[in-house]
Design a protein around this motif. Structure first.
Motif, PDB file in Angstrom:
ATOM      1  N   MET A  33       0.845  -1.175   0.000  1.00 16.61           N
ATOM      2  CA  MET A  33       0.000   0.000   0.000  1.00 16.61           C
ATOM      3  C   MET A  33       0.890   1.238   0.000  1.00 16.61           C
ATOM      4  O   MET A  33       1.959   1.245   0.606  1.00 16.61           O
ATOM      5  N   LYS A  34       0.424   2.289  -0.663  1.00 15.53           N
ATOM      6  CA  LYS A  34       1.145   3.559  -0.688  1.00 15.53           C
ATOM      7  C   LYS A  34       0.485   4.533   0.274  1.00 15.53           C
ATOM      8  O   LYS A  34      -0.742   4.639   0.317  1.00 15.53           O
ATOM      9  N   TYR A  35       1.320   5.226   1.026  1.00 14.75           N
ATOM     10  CA  TYR A  35       0.857   6.246   1.960  1.00 14.75           C
ATOM     11  C   TYR A  35       1.498   7.565   1.587  1.00 14.75           C
ATOM     12  O   TYR A  35       2.645   7.605   1.151  1.00 14.75           O
ATOM     13  N   ARG A  36       0.765   8.630   1.790  1.00 15.67           N
ATOM     14  CA  ARG A  36       1.325   9.971   1.620  1.00 15.67           C
ATOM     15  C   ARG A  36       1.582  10.534   3.008  1.00 15.67           C
ATOM     16  O   ARG A  36       0.777  10.362   3.912  1.00 15.67           O
ATOM     17  N   GLY A  37       2.716  11.207   3.133  1.00 25.38           N
ATOM     18  CA  GLY A  37       3.062  11.803   4.406  1.00 25.38           C
ATOM     19  C   GLY A  37       3.717  13.147   4.209  1.00 25.38           C
ATOM     20  O   GLY A  37       4.185  13.466   3.109  1.00 25.38           O
ATOM     21  N   SER A  38       3.730  13.927   5.265  1.00 28.75           N
ATOM     22  CA  SER A  38       4.360  15.245   5.186  1.00 28.75           C
ATOM     23  C   SER A  38       4.566  15.815   6.581  1.00 28.75           C
ATOM     24  O   SER A  38       4.031  15.308   7.566  1.00 28.75           O
ATOM     25  N   CYS A  39       5.319  16.900   6.582  1.00 21.99           N
ATOM     26  CA  CYS A  39       5.424  17.693   7.802  1.00 21.99           C
ATOM     27  C   CYS A  39       4.117  18.487   7.937  1.00 21.99           C
ATOM     28  O   CYS A  39       3.201  18.335   7.116  1.00 21.99           O
ATOM     29  N   HIS A  40       4.007  19.360   8.912  1.00 27.02           N
ATOM     30  CA  HIS A  40       2.775  20.111   9.140  1.00 27.02           C
ATOM     31  C   HIS A  40       2.475  21.091   8.016  1.00 27.02           C
ATOM     32  O   HIS A  40       1.339  21.198   7.546  1.00 27.02           O
ATOM     33  N   GLY A  44       4.438   0.097   1.539  1.00 22.55           N
ATOM     34  CA  GLY A  44       4.610  -1.101   2.349  1.00 22.55           C
ATOM     35  C   GLY A  44       3.386  -1.351   3.190  1.00 22.55           C
ATOM     36  O   GLY A  44       2.370  -0.675   3.055  1.00 22.55           O
ATOM     37  N   GLU A  45       3.505  -2.321   4.074  1.00 18.17           N
ATOM     38  CA  GLU A  45       2.415  -2.675   4.976  1.00 18.17           C
ATOM     39  C   GLU A  45       2.813  -2.299   6.398  1.00 18.17           C
ATOM     40  O   GLU A  45       3.847  -2.735   6.897  1.00 18.17           O
ATOM     41  N   ILE A  46       1.992  -1.494   7.022  1.00 14.10           N
ATOM     42  CA  ILE A  46       2.269  -1.081   8.402  1.00 14.10           C
ATOM     43  C   ILE A  46       1.736  -2.169   9.327  1.00 14.10           C
ATOM     44  O   ILE A  46       0.534  -2.241   9.589  1.00 14.10           O
ATOM     45  N   LYS A  47       2.637  -3.034   9.801  1.00 15.26           N
ATOM     46  CA  LYS A  47       2.234  -4.094  10.724  1.00 15.26           C
ATOM     47  C   LYS A  47       2.340  -3.621  12.163  1.00 15.26           C
ATOM     48  O   LYS A  47       1.620  -4.105  13.031  1.00 15.26           O
ATOM     49  N   SER A  48       3.270  -2.689  12.414  1.00 13.67           N
ATOM     50  CA  SER A  48       3.439  -2.130  13.748  1.00 13.67           C
ATOM     51  C   SER A  48       4.287  -0.867  13.641  1.00 13.67           C
ATOM     52  O   SER A  48       4.872  -0.585  12.601  1.00 13.67           O
ATOM     53  N   ALA A  49       4.330  -0.142  14.727  1.00 13.54           N
ATOM     54  CA  ALA A  49       5.179   1.043  14.841  1.00 13.54           C
ATOM     55  C   ALA A  49       5.967   0.923  16.140  1.00 13.54           C
ATOM     56  O   ALA A  49       5.573   0.197  17.051  1.00 13.54           O
ATOM     57  N   GLN A  65      11.792  10.418  22.608  1.00 10.78           N
ATOM     58  CA  GLN A  65      10.868  10.727  23.698  1.00 10.78           C
ATOM     59  C   GLN A  65      10.363  12.156  23.569  1.00 10.78           C
ATOM     60  O   GLN A  65       9.191  12.425  23.771  1.00 10.78           O
ATOM     61  N   ARG A  66      11.243  13.073  23.203  1.00  4.66           N
ATOM     62  CA  ARG A  66      10.845  14.468  23.056  1.00  4.66           C
ATOM     63  C   ARG A  66       9.964  14.688  21.825  1.00  4.66           C
ATOM     64  O   ARG A  66       9.043  15.495  21.856  1.00  4.66           O
ATOM     65  N   LYS A  67      10.269  13.980  20.716  1.00  2.00           N
ATOM     66  CA  LYS A  67       9.488  14.138  19.483  1.00  2.00           C
ATOM     67  C   LYS A  67       8.139  13.446  19.569  1.00  2.00           C
ATOM     68  O   LYS A  67       7.177  13.893  18.947  1.00  2.00           O
ATOM     69  N   GLY A  68       8.082  12.322  20.259  1.00  3.95           N
ATOM     70  CA  GLY A  68       6.831  11.569  20.352  1.00  3.95           C
ATOM     71  C   GLY A  68       6.455  10.856  19.069  1.00  3.95           C
ATOM     72  O   GLY A  68       5.290  10.540  18.843  1.00  3.95           O
ATOM     73  N   SER A  69       7.435  10.578  18.236  1.00  6.21           N
ATOM     74  CA  SER A  69       7.129   9.929  16.963  1.00  6.21           C
ATOM     75  C   SER A  69       6.874   8.435  17.145  1.00  6.21           C
ATOM     76  O   SER A  69       7.339   7.816  18.093  1.00  6.21           O
ATOM     77  N   LEU A  70       6.112   7.884  16.206  1.00  2.00           N
ATOM     78  CA  LEU A  70       5.887   6.446  16.122  1.00  2.00           C
ATOM     79  C   LEU A  70       6.531   6.013  14.812  1.00  2.00           C
ATOM     80  O   LEU A  70       6.145   6.491  13.741  1.00  2.00           O
ATOM     81  N   LEU A  71       7.505   5.137  14.876  1.00  2.00           N
ATOM     82  CA  LEU A  71       8.338   4.824  13.720  1.00  2.00           C
ATOM     83  C   LEU A  71       7.968   3.509  13.047  1.00  2.00           C
ATOM     84  O   LEU A  71       7.812   2.488  13.702  1.00  2.00           O
ATOM     85  N   TRP A  72       7.873   3.577  11.729  1.00  2.00           N
ATOM     86  CA  TRP A  72       7.623   2.426  10.866  1.00  2.00           C
ATOM     87  C   TRP A  72       8.851   2.292   9.978  1.00  2.00           C
ATOM     88  O   TRP A  72       9.205   3.231   9.266  1.00  2.00           O
ATOM     89  N   PHE A  73       9.513   1.156  10.029  1.00  2.00           N
ATOM     90  CA  PHE A  73      10.767   0.960   9.308  1.00  2.00           C
ATOM     91  C   PHE A  73      10.527   0.288   7.966  1.00  2.00           C
ATOM     92  O   PHE A  73       9.869  -0.754   7.893  1.00  2.00           O
ATOM     93  N   ILE A  74      11.088   0.901   6.916  1.00  2.00           N
ATOM     94  CA  ILE A  74      10.971   0.371   5.559  1.00  2.00           C
ATOM     95  C   ILE A  74      12.317   0.529   4.854  1.00  2.00           C
ATOM     96  O   ILE A  74      13.127   1.374   5.250  1.00  2.00           O
ATOM     97  N   ASP A  91      -5.355   5.474  11.097  1.00  2.00           N
ATOM     98  CA  ASP A  91      -6.040   5.378  12.383  1.00  2.00           C
ATOM     99  C   ASP A  91      -5.010   4.848  13.380  1.00  2.00           C
ATOM    100  O   ASP A  91      -4.743   3.638  13.432  1.00  2.00           O
ATOM    101  N   LEU A  92      -4.407   5.731  14.131  1.00  2.00           N
ATOM    102  CA  LEU A  92      -3.332   5.354  15.050  1.00  2.00           C
ATOM    103  C   LEU A  92      -3.768   4.326  16.087  1.00  2.00           C
ATOM    104  O   LEU A  92      -2.950   3.549  16.569  1.00  2.00           O
ATOM    105  N   GLU A  93      -5.041   4.303  16.416  1.00  2.00           N
ATOM    106  CA  GLU A  93      -5.548   3.336  17.396  1.00  2.00           C
ATOM    107  C   GLU A  93      -5.434   1.903  16.890  1.00  2.00           C
ATOM    108  O   GLU A  93      -5.415   0.968  17.674  1.00  2.00           O
ATOM    109  N   LYS A  94      -5.340   1.725  15.573  1.00  2.00           N
ATOM    110  CA  LYS A  94      -5.274   0.387  14.988  1.00  2.00           C
ATOM    111  C   LYS A  94      -3.848  -0.073  14.708  1.00  2.00           C
ATOM    112  O   LYS A  94      -3.653  -1.197  14.247  1.00  2.00           O
ATOM    113  N   VAL A  95      -2.874   0.776  14.967  1.00  2.00           N
ATOM    114  CA  VAL A  95      -1.477   0.410  14.724  1.00  2.00           C
ATOM    115  C   VAL A  95      -0.873  -0.125  16.025  1.00  2.00           C
ATOM    116  O   VAL A  95      -0.760   0.621  17.003  1.00  2.00           O
ATOM    117  N   PRO A  96      -0.476  -1.408  16.047  1.00  2.00           N
ATOM    118  CA  PRO A  96       0.169  -1.939  17.252  1.00  2.00           C
ATOM    119  C   PRO A  96       1.506  -1.223  17.485  1.00  2.00           C
ATOM    120  O   PRO A  96       2.267  -1.006  16.541  1.00  2.00           O
TER     121      PRO A  96
END
Length: 115
Positions: free
Chosen positions: A1-8, A18-23, A32-41, A101-106
Motif C-alpha cells: 500500500m502507498k501512503y502519503r506523508g508530510s510535515c505540518h 509497504g504494509e504497516i504491521k506495527s510502529a 521521547q521528546r518528538k513523540g514519533s511512532l516509527l515504521w521501518f521500511i 487510524d493510530l488506534e489500529k497500529v500496534p
C-alpha cells in the motif's frame, strides 16, 4: 500500500510504500521528546515528493541516524540510516501519514535510553 506523508506545513512531503504491521515508540533522548511512532521500511520505498534540501538533518550520539525535519515548521516526518542488514532504511513517522487510524497500529516499545 502507498501512503502519503508530510510535515505540518507540507514543505517536506513523501510517499511510503509497504504494509504497516506495527510502529515503534522509542524512549531515547530525541524520540521521547518528538513523540514519533516509527515504521521501518527499506529506503527505496520512501519517495520524496519535495526537494531533499527542504529537510534539514540532525545527528547526535554515534551519528548513525539522520533525523530529518522541516526547516519551516520543525516537524520530523522521517529519518534515514543503515539497517542491521547493511541496507539503507527509512524510519517513517506514522503520525505524519495521511489517513492512518493510530488506534489500529500496534505499538512496540523500545528502550533506546539504555543503549
Amino acid at each position: 500500500m502507498k501512503y502519503r506523508g508530510s510535515c505540518h506545513c507540507g514543505n517536506v512531503a513523501y510517499e511510503a510504500e509497504g504494509e504497516i504491521k506495527s510502529a515503534m515508540a522509542c524512549n531515547c533522548s530525541i524520540c521521547q521528546r518528538k513523540g514519533s511512532l516509527l515504521w521501518f521500511i527499506p529506503r527505496p520505498q520512501l519517495k520524496l515528493q519535495t526537494p531533499d534540501e527542504n529537510a534539514a538533518t540532525y545527528e547526535f550520539n554515534k551519528h548513525l541516524i539522520k533525523h530529518r525535519f522541516c526547516k519551516v515548521c520543525g516537524i520530523h516526518p522521517y529519518a534515514e540510516a543503515v539497517g542491521p542488514d547493511g541496507q539503507p532504511m527509512a524510519a517513517v513517522n506514522v503520525r505524519c501519514l495521511e489517513g492512518i487510524d493510530l488506534e489500529k497500529v500496534p505499538v512496540t516499545h523500545y528502550d533506546g535510553r539504555s543503549r
